[in-house]
Structures are given as C-alpha cells and as structure tokens.
Design a protein around this motif. Sequence first.
Motif, PDB file in Angstrom:
ATOM      1  N   ARG A 188     -35.772 -79.473 -57.194  1.00 38.51           N
ATOM      2  CA  ARG A 188     -36.286 -79.902 -58.498  1.00 38.51           C
ATOM      3  C   ARG A 188     -36.779 -81.341 -58.387  1.00 38.51           C
ATOM      4  N   ILE A 189     -37.912 -81.608 -59.014  1.00 43.57           N
ATOM      5  CA  ILE A 189     -38.443 -82.965 -58.976  1.00 43.57           C
ATOM      6  C   ILE A 189     -38.879 -83.347 -60.385  1.00 43.57           C
ATOM      7  N   SER A 190     -39.157 -84.622 -60.574  1.00 42.19           N
ATOM      8  CA  SER A 190     -39.718 -85.078 -61.837  1.00 42.19           C
ATOM      9  C   SER A 190     -41.013 -85.789 -61.516  1.00 42.19           C
ATOM     10  N   VAL A 191     -42.104 -85.310 -62.081  1.00 41.25           N
ATOM     11  CA  VAL A 191     -43.423 -85.842 -61.710  1.00 41.25           C
ATOM     12  C   VAL A 191     -44.271 -86.050 -62.955  1.00 41.25           C
ATOM     13  N   LEU A 192     -45.382 -86.745 -62.768  1.00 36.55           N
ATOM     14  CA  LEU A 192     -46.317 -86.952 -63.875  1.00 36.55           C
ATOM     15  C   LEU A 192     -47.379 -85.874 -63.839  1.00 36.55           C
ATOM     16  N   GLN A 194     -50.711 -87.571 -67.711  1.00 33.87           N
ATOM     17  CA  GLN A 194     -49.825 -88.571 -67.107  1.00 33.87           C
ATOM     18  C   GLN A 194     -48.490 -88.632 -67.847  1.00 33.87           C
ATOM     19  N   ILE A 195     -48.013 -87.465 -68.278  1.00 39.11           N
ATOM     20  CA  ILE A 195     -46.709 -87.401 -68.952  1.00 39.11           C
ATOM     21  C   ILE A 195     -45.689 -86.926 -67.927  1.00 39.11           C
ATOM     22  N   PRO A 196     -44.556 -87.580 -67.841  1.00 41.00           N
ATOM     23  CA  PRO A 196     -43.548 -87.117 -66.867  1.00 41.00           C
ATOM     24  C   PRO A 196     -43.022 -85.737 -67.260  1.00 41.00           C
ATOM     25  N   GLN A 197     -42.941 -84.853 -66.284  1.00 42.87           N
ATOM     26  CA  GLN A 197     -42.452 -83.500 -66.533  1.00 42.87           C
ATOM     27  C   GLN A 197     -41.557 -83.057 -65.391  1.00 42.87           C
ATOM     28  N   ASP A 198     -40.743 -82.041 -65.682  1.00 41.67           N
ATOM     29  CA  ASP A 198     -39.963 -81.415 -64.612  1.00 41.67           C
ATOM     30  C   ASP A 198     -40.905 -80.668 -63.693  1.00 41.67           C
ATOM     31  N   GLY A 199     -40.530 -80.590 -62.444  1.00 40.74           N
ATOM     32  CA  GLY A 199     -41.368 -79.854 -61.507  1.00 40.74           C
ATOM     33  C   GLY A 199     -40.523 -79.184 -60.450  1.00 40.74           C
ATOM     34  N   LEU A 200     -41.192 -78.454 -59.577  1.00 40.65           N
ATOM     35  CA  LEU A 200     -40.535 -77.785 -58.458  1.00 40.65           C
ATOM     36  C   LEU A 200     -41.315 -78.073 -57.202  1.00 40.65           C
ATOM     37  N   HIS A 201     -40.565 -78.155 -56.128  1.00 41.83           N
ATOM     38  CA  HIS A 201     -41.136 -78.440 -54.818  1.00 41.83           C
ATOM     39  C   HIS A 201     -40.705 -77.280 -53.931  1.00 41.83           C
ATOM     40  N   LEU A 202     -41.632 -76.355 -53.625  1.00 45.35           N
ATOM     41  CA  LEU A 202     -41.295 -75.163 -52.844  1.00 45.35           C
ATOM     42  C   LEU A 202     -42.008 -75.236 -51.503  1.00 45.35           C
ATOM     43  N   ARG A 203     -41.247 -75.088 -50.421  1.00 45.51           N
ATOM     44  CA  ARG A 203     -41.850 -75.136 -49.081  1.00 45.51           C
ATOM     45  C   ARG A 203     -41.527 -73.816 -48.375  1.00 45.51           C
ATOM     46  N   SER A 204     -42.511 -73.277 -47.659  1.00 44.92           N
ATOM     47  CA  SER A 204     -42.274 -71.994 -46.985  1.00 44.92           C
ATOM     48  C   SER A 204     -42.481 -72.139 -45.492  1.00 44.92           C
ATOM     49  N   CYS A 205     -41.861 -71.210 -44.735  1.00 47.93           N
ATOM     50  CA  CYS A 205     -42.009 -71.280 -43.286  1.00 47.93           C
ATOM     51  C   CYS A 205     -43.334 -70.687 -42.824  1.00 47.93           C
ATOM     52  N   THR A 206     -44.187 -70.255 -43.792  1.00 46.99           N
ATOM     53  CA  THR A 206     -45.558 -69.888 -43.417  1.00 46.99           C
ATOM     54  C   THR A 206     -46.492 -71.070 -43.637  1.00 46.99           C
ATOM     55  N   PHE A 207     -45.923 -72.267 -43.753  1.00 47.39           N
ATOM     56  CA  PHE A 207     -46.670 -73.520 -43.836  1.00 47.39           C
ATOM     57  C   PHE A 207     -47.499 -73.613 -45.115  1.00 47.39           C
ATOM     58  N   GLN A 208     -46.865 -73.241 -46.220  1.00 49.11           N
ATOM     59  CA  GLN A 208     -47.456 -73.461 -47.537  1.00 49.11           C
ATOM     60  C   GLN A 208     -46.503 -74.346 -48.316  1.00 49.11           C
ATOM     61  N   LEU A 209     -47.065 -75.144 -49.224  1.00 49.27           N
ATOM     62  CA  LEU A 209     -46.215 -76.013 -50.043  1.00 49.27           C
ATOM     63  C   LEU A 209     -46.725 -75.952 -51.474  1.00 49.27           C
ATOM     64  N   LEU A 210     -45.842 -75.623 -52.389  1.00 47.26           N
ATOM     65  CA  LEU A 210     -46.198 -75.650 -53.804  1.00 47.26           C
ATOM     66  C   LEU A 210     -45.448 -76.799 -54.450  1.00 47.26           C
ATOM     67  N   LYS A 211     -46.205 -77.832 -54.820  1.00 47.28           N
ATOM     68  CA  LYS A 211     -45.590 -78.967 -55.518  1.00 47.28           C
ATOM     69  C   LYS A 211     -46.135 -78.902 -56.939  1.00 47.28           C
ATOM     70  N   MET A 212     -45.281 -78.457 -57.862  1.00 48.36           N
ATOM     71  CA  MET A 212     -45.764 -78.107 -59.190  1.00 48.36           C
ATOM     72  C   MET A 212     -45.078 -78.938 -60.254  1.00 48.36           C
ATOM     73  N   ALA A 213     -45.835 -79.247 -61.309  1.00 45.08           N
ATOM     74  CA  ALA A 213     -45.247 -79.843 -62.510  1.00 45.08           C
ATOM     75  C   ALA A 213     -45.397 -78.820 -63.621  1.00 45.08           C
ATOM     76  N   PHE A 214     -44.297 -78.496 -64.279  1.00 44.97           N
ATOM     77  CA  PHE A 214     -44.376 -77.530 -65.384  1.00 44.97           C
ATOM     78  C   PHE A 214     -45.088 -78.161 -66.564  1.00 44.97           C
ATOM     79  N   ASP A 215     -45.896 -77.368 -67.231  1.00 41.80           N
ATOM     80  CA  ASP A 215     -46.545 -77.828 -68.451  1.00 41.80           C
ATOM     81  C   ASP A 215     -45.480 -78.045 -69.520  1.00 41.80           C
TER      82      ASP A 215
END
Length: 1864
Positions: free
Chosen positions: A964-968, A973-994
Amino acid sequence: MARLADYFVLVAFGPHPRGSGEGQGQILQRFPEKDWEDNPFPQGIELFCQPSGWQLCPERNPPTFFVAVLTDINSERHYCACLTFWEPAEPTQEAVCSEDAAGREEEADEGGSGRLSPGTSGPPGQLFAPKTLVLVSRLDHVEVFRNSLGLIYTIHVEGLNVGLETVVGNLLTCIIPLAGGSQRTISLGAGDRQVIQTPLTDSLPISRCSVALLFRQLGITNVLSLFCAALTEHKVLFLSRSYQRLSDACRGLLALLFPLRYSFTYVPILPAQLLEVLSTPTPFIIGVNAAFQAETQELLDVIVADLDGGTVTVPECVHVPPLPEPLQSQTHSVLSMVLDPELELADLAFPPPTTSSSSLKMQDKELRAVFLRLFAQLLQGYRWCLHMVRIHPEPVIRFHKAAFLGQRGLVEDDFLMKVLEGMAFAGFVSERGVPYRPTDLFDELVAHEVARMRADESHPQRVLRHVKELAEQLYKNENPYPAVAMHKVQRPGEASHLRRAPRPFPRLDEGMVQWIVDQATAKMQGAPPAVKAERRTTVPSGPPMTAILERSSGLHGNSARRLEVVRNCISYVFEGKMLEAKKLLPAVLRALKGRAARRCLAQELHLHVQQNRAVLDHQQFDFVVRMMNCCLQDCTSLDEHGIAAALLPLVTAFCRKLSPGVTQFAYSCVQEHVVWSTPQFWEAMFYGDVQTHIRALYLEPAEDRDPSQGWEEPAEEERSALDVASEQRRLWPMLSREKQQELVQKEESTVFSQAIHYANRMSYLLLPLDSSKSRLLRERAGLGDLESASNSLVTSSMAGSVAESYDTESGFEDAETCDVAGAVVRFINRFVDKVCTESGVTSDHLKGLHVMVPDIVQMHIETLEAVHRESKRLPPIQKPKLLRPHLLPGEECVLDGLRVYLLPDGREEGSGGSGGGPAVLPAEGAVFLTTYRVIFTGMPTDPLVGEQVVVRSFPVAALTKEKRISVLTPVEQIPQDGLHLRSCTFQLLKMAFDEEVGSEKAELFRKQLHKLRYPLDIRSTFAFTLGSGHTPGRPPRTTKDKGPSLRTLSRNLVKNAKKTMGRQHVTRKKYSPPSCEHRGQPPEDQEDEISVSEELEPGTLTPTSALKPSDRMTMSSLVERACCRDYQRLGLGTLSSSLSRAKSEPFRISPVNRMYAICRSYPGLLIVPQSVQDNALQRVSRCYRQNRFPVVCWRSGRSKAVLLRSGGLHGKGVVGLFKAQNAPSPGQSQTDSSSLEQEKYLQAVVSSMPRYADTSGRNTLSGFSSVHMGSHGKWGSVRASGRSGGLGGDVGSRLAGRDMLGPPQANGAPPDPGFLRPQRAALYIIGDKAQLKGMRPDPLQQWELVSIEVFEARQVKTSFKKLLKACVPGCQAFESGPTSFLRSLEDSEWLTQIHKLLHVSVLVVELLDSGSSVLVSLEDGWDITTQVVSLVQLLSDPFYRTLEGFRLLVEKEWLSFGHRFSHRGAHTLAGQSSGFTPVFLQFLDCVHQVHLQFPMEFEFSPFYLKFLGYHHVSRRFRTFLLDSDYERIEQGLLYEEKGERKGPQACRSVWEYVDRLSKRTPVFYNYMYAPEDTEVLRPYSNVSNLKVWDFYTEETLAQGPPYDWELAQVSPEPPEEERPDGGAPQSRRRVVWPCYDSRPRAQPDAISRLLEELQRLETELGRPPERWKDHWDRVKAAQRLEGRPDGRGTPSSLLVSSVPHHRRSLGVYLQEGPVGSTLSLSLDSDQSSGSTTSGSRQAARRSTSTLYSQFQTAESENRSYEGTLYKKGAFMKPWKARWFVLDKTKHQLRYYDHRMDTECKGVIDLAEVEAVVSGTPTMGAPKTVDEKAFFDVKTTRRVYNFCAQDVPSAQQWVDQIQSCLSDA
C-alpha cells in the motif's frame, strides 16, 4: 585554582573472601580519611590498580606506572595515577595461593602487569605481592603524578631521610591554577622541584603525544575509521599489553573529536572483573589488556582496535559510514603529508636535502590541526542554522538540521546525518550555540578561515602551511612557556627493585598527614577567592552558507525559461486566463520537479496574498491547489529545502467561497503529504517563527533610540537574531531585577502565543476534510507512534516520492477504527509538551494549552463538516468512460473496474523521459481483477498525447509484491491511497485510487487479489477452473466407465504408493541418516524425504516379467511418457510388450519406481545399468538426498558417454567411502553396506560404458582432480569463491594440466577439444564443494570427484528480486541514464549466475564429447542439477534444439524428474512464505544466451522462450503445476483421457496450445534455422558476452503482454472500411512508439510479411488458405533444388551460402538494430580445420535432412489416407460425420470437423490399437448405410465405432489401418 591531588591511597594484596586462588585489593590507608565536600572518594579504586587481577608473582617485577580514568555520576572524570611495586608476600598471603603453584605461574604470566625478571631475589618458593600507590585527581597532569609517586617510592626504597608523611601532606595541599597559561613551581619537601604549566584555553584538549602515537600504531585509514565510529556512536574497544598505551590511545581519540565532547562510557583501562561491561547496549570507548582478547571474540557489534598489532576489526553487522567526499580523500592526503613528508619527494630525480621532520609533540599538534580543519569544513555556516528560542534568563538554542543538510546538499549522507543526530552534537549546540561567551581557536577557524580553506583545496602546500599555523597555536596552548626550568626529582637507582628491601612500605601517621592538610585548608579559607576574569565576546557567525548548486538531473535543470513558464502560468491564473493557464500546466508540473521552480512558485503566490487572505474562484482554486500539491509531493519528511515551510502560510491564505458563510481553505486539499505528519518539521517551523518574534521584540524599542549610539551601527535589518541575543546577554547583568523579570515574561508570552498559533495550524493540516472516512494519514509515520519522536531526523524517507517513502502498514494500521480527533489531539499535545518544555513556558500556561487543544480541534472539525457538505454539492468533474478489457475464453471478472490512475514508475520510456516519445503515463482508467489476470485499461492524462488506449496486465499468479502506498493523483494533485503491484513477468502497476473508490473497495481488491494469488489448493487455480466443465457452485458430473479408466488407475497407483510409503514410515526408526542431511534444507522439503529402512515385500518389487494386468496398464501409460520416448530414441533401452530386456544392451529401462515407492520425485521408468538388480537400487537410493540416486538421462551418439543426474550425497556414500577406505571399521554397519552398494552401482555404471584400453598410468584428468587443482586448472574458475559464489579468475586459462598449456581462448570460449589427456577417468562426479570437502579420490577408482561451488536457490531468489528492481524500478533513480541500470544489474548478480551455469555446462559438454561420462550431483537434484543437465543436452544434441525436442527435454528433465514448480513458484497459500524462485526462468535465460550466439541452430524463435517464461508462472495451463509426476497422478493430470472433446475446449497443456498456434502462425518458428549435423555448441560464457534478455525490459502498453495470443490479436487496427471502394489502399503509415506499440507486430520481418500477404491473396481469390508451413517447406525445397547443380546444396541459401563449416562454434550474432535486424556472422576463427570439399559438405547436408526426418515437428502434416467417416460418440452420444486423416508417420488416426478444419479435434494413437473388427449398427446410426460398412477399432482404452459411406470405402479404411499396424 584547584587541588593538584584529592586523595592519596595505598592498596595492597589481600586474600579473596571466598577463598579462591586469586586475591583482591585492600585499601591499607587513604589520605585524607574524610571525603572532601566538593569531591567524594571514588569507589572501586582497588579494581583499577591491578586491572588484570591481584595475583602473587614468583619474581620481583620492576615498578609500573599508568593512569586509569574513573567517571562519577556527574560525568566528572577522576584521574587515578597508579605506581605498583612488589614486596615479599607475608605468610598469610602465601597460604592463599598454595593450592596450585603451576596454575599460579601461568596466571601471573597472563596477568602481564610487567615482564618477569630473569633472576629471582628471594629464596626458592618465595612469592611477591603487588602494592600500589594511588593518586586521585580531577586534573590531568600525568608527568607530575609520575614524578610525585616516583619520589615517594624512591624515598621508601633508597631510605632517604625525608618523612613520607610530609611529602604526602604537601602533595595533598598543593594548589595550582586551572587555565590561563600560568606557570607554577611546586616542591613536595624532599629537595625536589617541578614546574606545572596550565593551558591558555581550558576548552582545547591536551594531547601531549597521544595522537601521534595513535597514528603510528594504527595508520591513517584505521584511525579515520575509528574517528568515524566514535562520532557515529559505535562501540570502540582498544587492546594492548601496555596500560599506558591504552590510556594514551583513548586520550588521543578524544582529542581528535574536538570540538565535540564524547559523552558516553569512557574507560581507558577496564579491569578484568568488569569485562561484562563490554556487553552494554550503549556506545563506549574502552581499553582492555590484550591478555583478555579471547573474551572479546564473541562481541558482535564492537569495533576492536589492536594497538600492538596495528589492526582495526569492524564486524560484518556494523556499518561505519565514511566521511563525505571530497572531505574523506582530502583529509587522507593531508594526513599522509604530515606523517610522511618524504612521500611527495620520493619520485623526484633530484630530491632536496632532507629537512628535519617535526618532533613527536609537534607532529601530534599537526595531526590535530588536520582534524580541526575537517570540523571547520564539516560545520561551516552552522551558526546560520541556530534558532534562538529564548534569550533570558538563559539562552535556549535549537539547531535546524534539515536546513543545514539541505544547504550542504548532504541530505543523503549517512555520516553527517548520524553526527547531527548524536549526543555529542547536541552538547556542541548547547555549549557553542550561546551567542555571548569566551571564544577559542575553533570559533575563529569556522568563522573566518572557511573561504581560505576552500581556496586552498587544490594547493597541497598551502594546506600544509595552514595546518602548521594551526599546529603552532595548539602547541602554544599546551606549552605557553617553552623555556621552563628543568624538573628536579629524585629517582631510585638502577635495578633497585631487585635489592632486598629493608622493610615493607611503612604505615604512615594519619594524624600528621591530616594536620598538614588541616593547616593548609585553614590558610586557604583566609585568602580571598581567586576569580578568573573570563573574556566574553559575541561569537562570530562567519559567512552564510553558500547555496549548493541544484543537484537534480539535467532533465529537470531549471533554466530561466522554466521559471518564466511558472511565473506566466500563475499570472494567467490570477488574471482569469484559464485556457492559457491550462496549456501551460503540464509544463509547469514538470518544471516543479526542480527546487528553484518550487521556490519561485512559493514567492509568486506570496505576491498575490493581501492581508493574509486571497479569495479565488473555483477554477483558480483548483489550479493553485494542484500546483501546491505538485510542489509538496517531492518534499521529504524533513523539508530540507524549506518548500513546505514557505507554503505553510499560503495554505491558510488561499480560499474559495462555497456558499454564504462557508469558505474552503487550500489546506483542506493539500493535507496528505508526509511532511505534515513529521514532528521534526513542525518543531523547526515553530522555533523559526519564535526566533523571528523574539528578535522583533528586542528590535522594536530601537526605533525610538538615537541612531548615534555606538553599538547600534549596523542597520536593524542586517542584525541577525544571534547578534541581538548576544547584545542582550551583554546587557543582562546591568539590568535591574524588575527589568529582567519583565523581559523574561515578554519572551515567555511570545512563545506561548506561538504555541497556540501552531496548535491551530496543525489541526488545519492534520484533520481530514471528511472526518467520517477516518483516512487519518494512514501511510504516514508519526501519528500512530510518536512516543519516541524527538528532534532527530526521520531517516525512513530521505528522498523519493511519498509513494516510495513508507512501506506498508507503517504505524497506523487501524486508522479506520480509531478516533480521528483523539489522534490529532494526542499528536498536537505531544508537540506542545515538547516545545513548551524546551522553551521554558510556565506550567500554568502549559496546562492551559492542554485544555485549549481539544477545543481547537473540535471547533475545526465542526467547520470542516460544513465545508465537506458544501464541497460535495460542487458539480463533479466529468470522468472518462471506463474501457472494458478483452478476456480469454473462460476468464471471468472477479472485481469490476475500480477507477484508478496508473502512475509512471522508474522506467522512463512510458512517461516521455530522456528517450523522447509521448508521455503515455500517467494514465486514467480502471483496474480489473479476473480469475486469471490483473488488468489496467485507460487513457493518458496528458491531453496532448491523444486518445491512445493504455493496457498493462499480468497474471495474478505472477504477483510477487503488493504494497500500500500514498500518492498524489496526477491531475488534481490530491493525495490518495494507492497500490504498488509487482509481478515476476516484469510488469509493475503503480496505481492511485480515484477519490470515488472508498477504502473498503480498495481493501476488498487487496483481499481478493491475495485469495486468487495464493489459493488454498492447486485445484482452485485458473488452469483447473478453466478446463473443468463445472462451476464452483455445481458438483462435477460423474462419468461411468466400462473398463478401468486411467483416472481410476492413477487413483489405485497413488493408493499403492501411499501404502508403500506407510510401511516405510512405520519402520523408519531402524535407520536414521546423520543429521547433516537436514542441515541445509528448509522444513517444507522434509516431507519428501523417504528413507527406506528395509527391503520391501516381494509383491512390491516384482520381477518385470510377472506383472498384474493393472500394472501392465500402468506400464503402457508410463511408456507413453516423454522420457520413455526419448530413451528409445537414444537407444538407451527397450521395453517390448512382454517387458523382457535385451541382455546385449548396457542399460535397461527399470520399472522399479513405477509405484513411486523408491523416489516420489522421479519418473516411473528409469535408465539403470543392465547389471544392477531392482532391489539393489533401493539401498543405493539411501545414500542420496531425497532418495534421488544416479540415473542415466542422455547418451552421446558419437562417444557413447552417458550423462547421469542425482541428488547430492548424504554425509555417507562415496565421500564416506573415500574417507574410510584405509581404516575399515571392525563391524560393518548398515551405512557401510549402503556405501558398498553405492560403490557397486557406480562401478556398474562405469562398466556399462565403452571401455578404454587399460593404461598403466593413472587414468584421470589431472586438471579436474581436486588434488592437482591449481589456481589455473580447468575447474579453477568454477571453484574460485567469488561474490555470491561468482566465478573468479580468467576463464580463458582453464586448461587440463600445467604441462599442456595452450593459447588461452578469449571471451570465456571453451578450449580446443584437444585439451583433454588421453588418460582420463571414465566417470566424473560433479558435486557441491561443501559435500566433497577435503576428499581425495582413490587412484585405483575409475571415477573422480569434481567439487564445485554453486549458488543456492535462496541466492537465485535474492538475485531475481534485485533483477526485478533493476529492470522494473518502482521509482525514478537519482541518477538517470544507463549507468544506474547497469549498476543495479551488476548488484543483482543475475548475469554472474547465468555465466556460472553456462560455464559448468560447457565443461560437462567437453567431457562428454571426449568420451568421459558425467554424473551431476548437486543440491537436492531438482534445481541446479536440472539446469545443468538440460543445458548440456541442449548444447550436445541437435534434436533438443527443435520444437519437438525442446518440449521433450522440458517434459523429461523438468516435469518428470520433479522440478518443484509449485514450490518454487509459490502457487498456493502453503508456499507463500517460501517466495518465488525462478529456477526455470534462469534456464530459459541461458537458452536465450545460447540462441543469441547460435541463431541458426534452433528451430524455435526467441519468442518461444519468452512465451514459456511467461506461462510457466501464469497458471493458465496445467503443464507447469505441481512438483512431480507422482503429484500429477494424484491430481489426475498425468494420463488424461484422449477421447473426443465437446466443441473447441480450452487447452489444458501449454504444448497443445503451442501446437495449435504453430499451425496458424509462424510466431514460434525461426526462419534462420539451418542446423549443422551433430553440431555440439560451445557458447561463450563470460559476463561480457551475455546480453540482458529483452523479456525483462520490453513492454507494449498498447495491448499488454503479447503472450496470450488471442488477446494480442484484438489490438485496435485501423478499419478496412477507410479505404475508398475499388481504389488502391490508402497509405497505412503510422507512428510506432517504443514501449507503446509492438514493433514486430507493426513491422513484421520480410518472410512473415510475405506469408501474410499470400494468405490474404488466397482469401481474396476465394481459395481456402494453405498452411504457412506448407508454403515455407515448398520454398525451402525449391531453394535446395536450385542449389544442387552448383554442388553446394545448402538447407537454406536464403541465409547462408558459403559460411565455413565450423563457424557456429564461434558464434553467429543476430543483432537487432534500431530498424529491422541485421545478421552478422563472425568468421575470425583461430581453430584450424581441415579443408572440406564441397562434396563432403553436401553429404553432410543430406545426413542433416535424414536426421531431422526422423523427428518431424508437430506443425508439419502427414496425410497417408483421408476421408469422411461417421463416428459414434462416447456413452449416450450421437453419431457424427467427421473428416479422418490416417498418418502413418506419426502412427495416428486424427479427426477434424470438416475437410477445411485446421484444428484437430481428437487423436487415436495406433500404438494402443489391439484389433480392427467388423461392427454392428447401434441406436442413432445413419439409416441408409449398409450394415457391412460398420467397423470397430479396439484400443487399450476403449472401443471406437465407425461407419463408412459404403462397403468398399469401409473395407479400404480397414485395410489401410491394418497395414499401418503391421508396418509398426
């Protein structure tokens, strides 16, 4: 003035109270007997007199002297000077130690308080007891103490006519000045004279020669590391045999720390009885006698400096940060110039005459001067970061660390950070921060000499001159009167200690000494007190800190143009030109990454605030808030650049009217930044504001004064707070009492009012707008756990965005349930408590504040409720429509789209970085969770990019990290909760929830994701739920089978196996292997460890001829498996229908493991030597881990050498055999018999190979031998232990023996095949170095052990984690560009491991090629063993480089031989803790490296490897699930029904999918495939020859990963309708963006393009399209025919025409250029090969084609006979007409839906057919057909009913099938 000595003590040896051998110290007399009031008698002196313990000596030692230091409870140091001499022991003392004389002597030796003299002075057996004279003083005059005690001892020994009482009395009454440079001569009344000099400045330490001695003993580097260790609060321990040296070393180290004072434990000499003090958790500087070195060995966190040996040992777990560069290197070079001045002149041709070097005392001061300069450089400008919080009644000063570090640009520096946080620096600030006090050398240096030091940096001689000037001042401070009168003190004669003393040291007359002391005291009381007049001045501040240049990357370097853009945008906003502002906004947000632009923004916004308020309209407000958020998102929790501080007043100024009476301020929209929840930030802000107000308080009255007053010359604005404070401190004593009270009260009120102001400010920024959501800064460090908060820097977020700063669950886990207001009140109260206590606010005011804070918070919450309610009524911003992702058949949505922003990660490509291209990221869209994948679909937020669809997805099973992360959010530019998902197929989803996604939905997403990633059971995975016909809610249908189906058979098989297991576990106690087998294994591995304790019952191990029918069925199923097909291909053994074996074969296929009783992780059929009986195999298996005994897996067709594999050895077996050969034990245990069986087994393996002529010499390969292993032997580089077992040494020098050194090969290429000696071992056993340590092969054996160091699975896991972070970084690196990627890649050590695998494999290939067999026996036999064995086969056998062969290799070595795919891939909840270990991926990477070097040797394309790399973790197919064939049988996966299927069912096997896809598209095929016959590949293996696999780095954001082919096809292509009717197609040119589009799809290679074009033309002409493979084969055949008349028939002269025969050994590199691809062949060969005629080459080519005709690939169709037949479905199913194809080559009868159908619907394997008989029509059969047209095909599985269209065609079908069967 002070007493020279406080106490004189006489301590003697006394018996130990508990009667032990050692004695203890007893105080005989002390003077004065009463304690001084100002200085009580220190306890424990008797321990320090004899630090090594009180012991009797057999000889009289010479007297010793040292000074111990004791520290009292008030941190006052007491110097105890101890002079020890020896006297004959009294009888009572001797009795104490009469028990053990020898031991006593040893102890006396070890005690080492002095060296024993050669001659004894008493009768034999006479013992001597130590006696010590001690002088206790608070002053540090070592020489005076030595002389005074020496004088007392001399009087006693020499019998001088002087009363000892008088001397002691005079000593205790001697008064000397403390400082000021005065000189005093003293005499003790024995005709002596001593001169005492006091230092000029008391604050400068006195070092004498101690610093110079310390450098002599330890050297520059060691002293520097000790210096850094002491400053950063580590534990430092000195060891020496000399106590005086210990004292000097500790004194020297303390002198180097000036101007900081060491405030922790300081014990220069620690007694032996107190050694447990070393285990204290606090830092210390301690000295211990070297005799006790052994006791210090187990201290894990202590830095040990051995003064006698000159070494400093820093433990592994201790990190001592070095000085920041360039100070480290500069200091080092100046120190070497001081210590070794001749170093500079050493290389001169004409050196000048040698100048005399400085004296030791002078050198000591020069060394100290270097460190004084160092501190001045480190702390320059420190006074500008002091906050003057209070001036009266006492100054209160705070240091702004963040600003200091920010100005220096050293926020990242570990050393300075720790120094500023340390206690020594806190003391420095409180002592030296005072603005009005006496100054010393350091104050002058840091204020006035900084500019000079900076100018001198590049001129060593000027630096040296400055050092000498400072040294002169330090020397003068210590020796103000150099030409002093000489001391005159009597000394004892030579060897006086050996003379027999007339009497023991006498008892002194207490009364007389006390009388002398009393008289002196009375005299002193009458004298007036001596008051030292201190010269106090204003401390100079020095020049302000010069601004460090912006250190951000060139990408964000802020030019004046960028600042202009920021200013323009702000002016557009406030002028209401919103459209213009909107255009500039993306550029402004990018510019705000730089510090200057952020400062500029704050300054510009300040200009638009009038009277602390600025009311904006909604759009203006949104713009201002967005820019503020962008500024704050890069602020660390320290706010070292003061950006948050500058914006703090603005967030309470800008506001908008929501409705009458409701105003929303900007602070409610910029709350969720980490800086607001950092107490240190608020403290620094508070103190800064207090200082401003206090300064204003004293400047206000100045306006009324007459400006002519002398002290008010500088203008008021220029006078800093420190200047004002200094002036006030100077005037303070002259003020009246009332005036003083008034000033104190005014200051206290100022602080109090600021505290109220800050309580309000903090509530503004800490209370969330929607208090019901309770999203109280959940991700912030601070609010949850602030008890430990202090004014120290928070190190968890030194840099990087908010998102990366804090890990999951950092401190405020249960924020949803907690009371927001309560938490904020607690936070503010802690802050108020801290700052008010430090600032001296009265307790009444503080209580008032505590009452006020809850009211402030409650009032603010009420205000916010109205604001929140009104803000909800604002019209919502139009959100873009959600794009739904395309799903696979059977893939279902678990959670529908949650609106999110996909943020850029550390890769620049997608965000329009330095590589150019559009900023596709950040993108706005939604994240979907399906049963198979996590998918993001959306569009870029940058309006200039256009409407490009962005897709990023990965299989749920590939998830490796979720945080879990907190990002803008990128737009608002509003701070929101987010998720940082990394996979072993070399993909990365760094998301901020609306913001519309509530925390409940986000949490639900996380829980569902976790549930899908780690299912409870393997049957819950997508591969099972997809393939099965039933949904989870419906029970599966039951099928009734006529005969015993394979499903029931596999159940019986497992049952039997479990029975067998059960028996073994019952009898397990009889044999338990040694514990070492469990040592290196994780607990989860142990369930597979089956120890067979006794021979199984005869029924379990039946001879192969007499098998039960069900066993026969098992056997026939096992025979179908990949391994068995491969064994038959290799001629390794046959299994006819009667299962009798041909005796002529050296090896046979043994069904001993068919019930998986011997080894659960092995396949059912194994290749073993013909001569070994099945029951012996069981005993052999005990010697190996997991019972994985050696079995043959491949045989070389040319040399007939075999490759074997097994698990590692237990602590017995061959190794034990070699160990115990010369010493046989009398009783042969079972272990020995196992070893004997094992030896027989290996002997059988050796004898099954083609024999070589016996030679008289040793038949071994000396280069491989462990004994003859030199540093440059062939295995040297494999054995060399490097970092993480990396290969060291030059691989090119790997040659067999020293006598056969040939030219080394470059690039790690294998040596010439002729390197092997003719006499070599028949079998080489490659094992772990740990197993085979210290073993010597027996010369008579025919096998030889080769021990190598290999990495473990956990190292692969660690390495892969680092590789993931390097290839897919979570955030932007500090230094952009390729260097940071390459550095991370090197740190991961992934390529080093690839190099090692290739290296070992090539060497094994060499051995096999030369005729020696090899047994690979590493770890448990299922990880690295599998990698090596598979690579060896791939390099040696061209068949495995075909599509069919590679599939067979993976099925055989990886699946059948039990690589633990589920365990290594953490497929279920049980494996979650073990984590993902990509052993198979590493193997594929190795294959990719070989493919790069030999692109013409592989039938499959690089895409095929990536496809397998992706899907072996995706869990889309069942192929790579579970850990062994045994488990697959248990789950019913291994022998699935091959009957017909309903409709186009999804593929369960990855191979089936590859077959289907290969028929439609050449995506897996390598057009450059043109193999050499029997080519053995020898790739280069050096790291420099390896390339990073593009599977790790490439991605296509247009459609997501391209490995699910159905999804990749639905990419948005331009529609065909766009073309005008009948006209030529329009130009289809389009821009292809790297990282967005797939380049191979957008611009296919020429051959694929032509094949596509052919297919399109066929479709247009209305013809059914032919398969691409048929086209391709025809083209190749035509090429072959064209080439034949020249006599050079090449398989494909499209690619190669006249490349020399051996070119592949040297590598063919396919290099992908920026456009297309180029094929470059490297032809520079250094191997001389005989000239090959074209005829022989042609013959070779022909043999190639025959070789491959045996193993035709799956894609090519062979149709011997075809036509339509009606087929009866399975039970209760109708007859259907199908198109049948009889394939004699593959021995199959396949059927399709219709003639044009390309997808085979079912296969009947003719190997299973037992008979073809005439049939009868059944219900539902075609009515019009003759009965004789029916026939049945009986197989081992079932009976198939067929019906032809007429009787002749039925007869023809029967004949064709019969002929096919008879051919077989």
